[in-house]
Motif scaffolding. Sequence first.
Motif, short mmCIF file in Angstrom:
data_model
loop_
_atom_site.label_atom_id
_atom_site.label_comp_id
_atom_site.label_asym_id
_atom_site.label_seq_id
_atom_site.Cartn_x
_atom_site.Cartn_y
_atom_site.Cartn_z
N GLN A 1 -13.87 6.81 34.52
CA GLN A 1 -14.91 7.64 33.48
C GLN A 1 -14.54 8.98 33.03
O GLN A 1 -14.38 9.83 34.22
CB GLN A 1 -16.41 7.40 34.15
CG GLN A 1 -16.91 5.92 34.22
CD GLN A 1 -18.32 6.19 34.40
OE1 GLN A 1 -18.47 6.09 35.80
NE2 GLN A 1 -19.16 5.71 33.69
N ASN B 1 -15.05 18.96 25.25
CA ASN B 1 -15.97 17.80 25.29
C ASN B 1 -16.42 17.34 26.60
O ASN B 1 -15.76 17.61 27.54
CB ASN B 1 -15.11 16.45 24.89
CG ASN B 1 -15.81 15.42 24.37
OD1 ASN B 1 -16.91 15.48 23.91
ND2 ASN B 1 -15.28 13.94 24.46
N LYS B 2 -17.73 16.80 26.81
CA LYS B 2 -18.21 16.29 27.91
C LYS B 2 -18.52 14.79 28.11
O LYS B 2 -19.16 14.40 27.11
CB LYS B 2 -19.49 17.25 28.32
CG LYS B 2 -19.95 17.20 29.65
CD LYS B 2 -21.17 18.16 29.78
CE LYS B 2 -21.54 18.15 31.14
NZ LYS B 2 -21.86 16.98 31.94
N GLY B 3 -18.40 14.29 29.24
CA GLY B 3 -18.68 12.68 29.20
C GLY B 3 -20.13 12.85 29.76
O GLY B 3 -20.83 13.61 29.65
N ASN B 4 -20.87 11.44 29.89
CA ASN B 4 -22.17 11.30 30.47
C ASN B 4 -22.37 11.40 31.79
O ASN B 4 -22.77 10.44 32.47
CB ASN B 4 -22.56 10.07 29.74
CG ASN B 4 -24.00 9.87 29.81
OD1 ASN B 4 -24.88 10.56 29.75
ND2 ASN B 4 -24.27 8.36 29.93
N PHE B 5 -22.32 12.60 32.19
CA PHE B 5 -22.59 12.95 33.83
C PHE B 5 -23.68 14.06 33.81
O PHE B 5 -23.96 14.82 32.99
CB PHE B 5 -21.19 13.35 34.36
CG PHE B 5 -20.40 12.11 34.89
CD1 PHE B 5 -19.42 11.66 33.87
CD2 PHE B 5 -20.46 11.80 36.32
CE1 PHE B 5 -18.73 10.55 34.24
CE2 PHE B 5 -19.68 10.56 36.52
CZ PHE B 5 -18.59 10.26 35.52
N PRO B 6 -24.40 14.06 34.85
CA PRO B 6 -25.55 15.02 35.00
C PRO B 6 -24.68 16.59 35.17
O PRO B 6 -23.65 16.54 35.28
CB PRO B 6 -26.08 14.40 36.38
CG PRO B 6 -25.13 13.67 37.13
CD PRO B 6 -24.30 12.95 36.11
N ARG C 1 -11.16 5.95 26.68
CA ARG C 1 -12.01 4.70 27.25
C ARG C 1 -10.75 3.89 27.98
O ARG C 1 -9.67 3.44 27.21
CB ARG C 1 -12.79 4.02 26.26
CG ARG C 1 -13.72 5.14 25.56
CD ARG C 1 -14.80 5.75 26.56
NE ARG C 1 -15.47 6.76 26.23
CZ ARG C 1 -16.59 6.68 25.69
NH1 ARG C 1 -17.27 5.48 25.48
NH2 ARG C 1 -17.40 7.87 25.20
N GLN D 1 -17.31 1.27 38.34
CA GLN D 1 -17.40 1.62 37.04
C GLN D 1 -15.94 2.04 36.56
O GLN D 1 -15.91 2.46 35.29
CB GLN D 1 -18.24 2.99 37.04
CG GLN D 1 -19.56 2.91 37.58
CD GLN D 1 -20.51 1.97 36.67
OE1 GLN D 1 -20.28 2.29 35.41
NE2 GLN D 1 -21.20 1.40 37.11
N LYS E 1 -20.37 2.12 20.69
CA LYS E 1 -19.63 2.62 21.76
C LYS E 1 -18.30 1.74 22.10
O LYS E 1 -18.39 0.39 22.05
CB LYS E 1 -20.54 2.57 22.92
CG LYS E 1 -19.79 3.15 24.43
CD LYS E 1 -20.84 2.86 25.49
CE LYS E 1 -20.14 3.19 26.69
NZ LYS E 1 -20.81 2.86 28.07
N ASP F 1 -10.98 12.27 25.58
CA ASP F 1 -12.02 11.46 26.09
C ASP F 1 -11.58 9.88 25.71
O ASP F 1 -11.59 9.32 24.60
CB ASP F 1 -13.58 11.52 25.33
CG ASP F 1 -14.31 10.84 25.66
OD1 ASP F 1 -15.40 10.35 25.28
OD2 ASP F 1 -14.00 9.82 26.56
#
Lengths: 115, 113
Positions: free
Chosen positions: A44, A56-61, B102, A41, B1, B100
């Motif tokens: 990330q 801010n938060k990423g797309n993690f559980p 990328r 991946q 995205k 954030d």
Amino acid sequence: KAGVTQTPRYLIKTRGQQVTLSCSPISGHRSVSWYQQTPGQGLQFLFEYFSETQRNKGNFPGRFSGRQFSNSRSEMNVSTLELGDSALYLCASSFTGGSTNEKLFFGSGTQLSVL
Amino acid sequence: KQEVTQIPAALSVPEGENLVLNCSFTDSAIYNLQWFRQDPGKGLTSLLLIQSSQREQTSGRLNASLDKSSGRSTLYIAASQPGDSATYLCAVRRDWWNNDMRFGAGTRLTVKP
């Protein structure tokens, strides 16, 4: 001037355990970000903290969480570890995180292996 | 995205050669773009940062350019040396209020003596 310091450098855990990683930013830096790096991946974004608040938060559980202390040091916690959590976890700091010419400075990372 | 792509994935060149690494991104509304270097098992070292209003930045043998309208950035390395062998990553930041970023998957560069 000391760089970003991450401890420990290596960790081996078993599935179901939890782990806490630590990051000390460059002196004077108030923004701390966490990234996960895996061969599949890539890098990330996990989350960012500024002045003890998650910005801010990423797309993690939700098993992935963090916090920041008043001295800007940050910790990241992963609960109920899964095999897929094996990765290099990188911490990065910057002064405020809000300026166009502000570089991001990374630590050497914590290599987590989940068995 | 936002999607960031780096080509080529790997590159091997003889010492002394000039080379170009490419980075493309799908959303031109970026805040800035950074080029990083990563040595095996290590963290990232920032090489160059280009603000969204800038066209290029230079540091020593490195020159990075940015063309927002076409969604492209290039990193030019002059007179490559074996010590330049590493993975080079580009990363775009979209907002001013958070970090954030990328990242592309990187280009693994090998410079042969």
